[in-house]
Design an enzyme around this catalytic site. Structure first.
Site, PDB file in Angstrom:
ATOM      1  N   VAL A 102       0.829  -1.204   0.000  1.00  0.00           N
ATOM      2  CA  VAL A 102       0.000   0.000   0.000  1.00  0.00           C
ATOM      3  C   VAL A 102       0.869   1.262   0.000  1.00  0.00           C
ATOM      4  O   VAL A 102       0.393   2.345   0.328  1.00  0.00           O
ATOM      5  CB  VAL A 102      -0.947   0.009   1.224  1.00  0.00           C
ATOM      6  CG1 VAL A 102      -1.900  -1.177   1.171  1.00  0.00           C
ATOM      7  CG2 VAL A 102      -0.161  -0.017   2.541  1.00  0.00           C
ATOM      8  N   HIS A 148      -4.555  -4.372  -2.157  1.00  0.00           N
ATOM      9  CA  HIS A 148      -4.987  -3.945  -0.816  1.00  0.00           C
ATOM     10  C   HIS A 148      -5.141  -2.444  -0.699  1.00  0.00           C
ATOM     11  O   HIS A 148      -5.194  -1.905   0.398  1.00  0.00           O
ATOM     12  CB  HIS A 148      -4.003  -4.460   0.232  1.00  0.00           C
ATOM     13  CG  HIS A 148      -3.990  -5.950   0.342  1.00  0.00           C
ATOM     14  ND1 HIS A 148      -2.880  -6.667   0.761  1.00  0.00           N
ATOM     15  CD2 HIS A 148      -4.951  -6.870   0.077  1.00  0.00           C
ATOM     16  CE1 HIS A 148      -3.168  -7.955   0.752  1.00  0.00           C
ATOM     17  NE2 HIS A 148      -4.408  -8.105   0.333  1.00  0.00           N
ATOM     18  N   CYS A 152     -14.168   8.189   2.747  1.00  0.00           N
ATOM     19  CA  CYS A 152     -15.183   8.358   3.784  1.00  0.00           C
ATOM     20  C   CYS A 152     -15.958   7.057   3.908  1.00  0.00           C
ATOM     21  O   CYS A 152     -16.419   6.495   2.907  1.00  0.00           O
ATOM     22  CB  CYS A 152     -16.127   9.498   3.421  1.00  0.00           C
ATOM     23  SG  CYS A 152     -17.546   9.651   4.533  1.00  0.00           S
ATOM     24  N   CYS A 169     -15.262  13.787   7.123  1.00  0.00           N
ATOM     25  CA  CYS A 169     -15.459  14.005   5.691  1.00  0.00           C
ATOM     26  C   CYS A 169     -16.016  15.404   5.441  1.00  0.00           C
ATOM     27  O   CYS A 169     -17.005  15.812   6.066  1.00  0.00           O
ATOM     28  CB  CYS A 169     -16.401  12.942   5.134  1.00  0.00           C
ATOM     29  SG  CYS A 169     -16.858  13.167   3.399  1.00  0.00           S
ATOM     30  N   GLY A 182       8.905 -10.981  -3.127  1.00  0.00           N
ATOM     31  CA  GLY A 182       8.741 -10.381  -1.813  1.00  0.00           C
ATOM     32  C   GLY A 182       7.527 -10.826  -1.043  1.00  0.00           C
ATOM     33  O   GLY A 182       7.028 -10.089  -0.191  1.00  0.00           O
TER      34      GLY A 182
END
Length: 288
Positions: free
Chosen positions: A146, A162, A170, A221, A261
């Site tokens: 990520v 992911h 939100c 938000c 990895g």
């Protein structure tokens, strides 16, 4: 092993937020998180070269191990992973969604860690995969990471399985916000707040005391006032089925699969990331 990096975020006299990272830690951080490995075997290098040269449509799947040399720790590596260094465990999806104090703790730690996490740069492995794409060798790249390092390296035929820490969603209306813009809102809300973190964790996390966390203010938000969450799959969550189906189609189109990895470990409980590992193991056995 405890990593003490002296990572401090403060508000300067001119109203500017400044992040100080102890220079020695910054210099050796990449080395700290790279697990020990034997010397490169020339025969294995030749085998890999032959495998790639004979393949015309390679699908590559990457995991946390590709980013450790960029200074981002992983969870499970022997001696240097988060599990080996501390007794801390990743945040669970259900806890984040249900508990405002959990979200407060998460965002306080993420706020402090973000300047360093977002500054990490691709290493030669990321650049090599990007180059394969330019040469027409790489059919598709799927990453469990990520950290956006593949994007920084220029990869475009990419699925972030992911999600990505550089985006925020939100939970109520789905509004998407760049993480960098949210950092500015954090700064405005917490103009008198400062904290020092000792220790780094994967996914932009750092270690803070409960006393530091309790006074941290978390924005909502702008569109609907709902709670905000990074656009990533937390442990206990599931990967979007449409995204999984898309990746399966790319796998069927490929004539070879290379995993970089990732341990391909299988766990008994069904989190999204663990389910991904099961699927990856299946792909590794079926795609040749």
């Amino acid at each position: 092993m405890r990593v003490s990096c002296g990572l401090t975020i403060i508000r300067s006299g001119k109203g500017l937020w400044v992040t100080n990272v102890n220079r020695p830690c910054s210099h050796v951080s990449a080395e700290l998180f790279v697990p020990p490995s034997p010397p490169v075997d020339p025969a294995q290098v030749r085998e890999l070269q032959r495998f790639i040269s004979l393949s015309k449509k390679v699908l590559v799947m990457t995991g946390a191990g590709i980013s450790t040399e960029s200074g981002i720790p992983d969870y499970r590596s022997d001696k240097v992973g988060l599990y080996a260094r501390t007794d801390r465990r990743p945040i669970q999806h259900i806890d984040f969604v249900r508990s405002a104090p959990v979200r407060q703790r998460y965002w306080a730690r993420n706020f402090v860690g973000w300047p360093q996490f977002s500054s990490h740069q691709p290493n030669p492995a990321h650049w090599a995969l990007s180059n394969w794409e330019k040469l027409g060798k790489l059919h598709w790249l799927v990453t469990q990471n990520v950290d956006a390092l593949h994007t920084k390296a220029g990869s475009q035929r990419l699925t972030e399985l992911h999600g990505c820490m550089h985006r925020v969603l939100c939970l109520d209306c789905g509004e998407q916000t760049p993480r960098g813009l949210l950092q500015e809102r954090f700064k405005a809300l917490n103009s008198q707040w400062s904290a020092e973190a000792h220790g780094l964790a994967p996914d932009g996390d750092v270690f803070l005391s409960e006393e530091q966390v309790q006074s941290f203010l978390v924005p909502t938000c702008i569109r609907c006032g709902g709670p905000l969450k990074p656009d990533v799959v937390f442990f206990g969550d599931t990967v979007n089925p449409d995204k999984v189906d898309f990746v399966h189609r790319r796998v069927k189109e490929a004539d070879a699969l290379l995993v970089v990895g990732s341990s391909l470990q299988v766990y008994p409980h069904g989190s999204g990331q663990e389910a991904t590992n099961r699927n990856t193991e299946h792909w590794a056995h079926t795609v040749r």
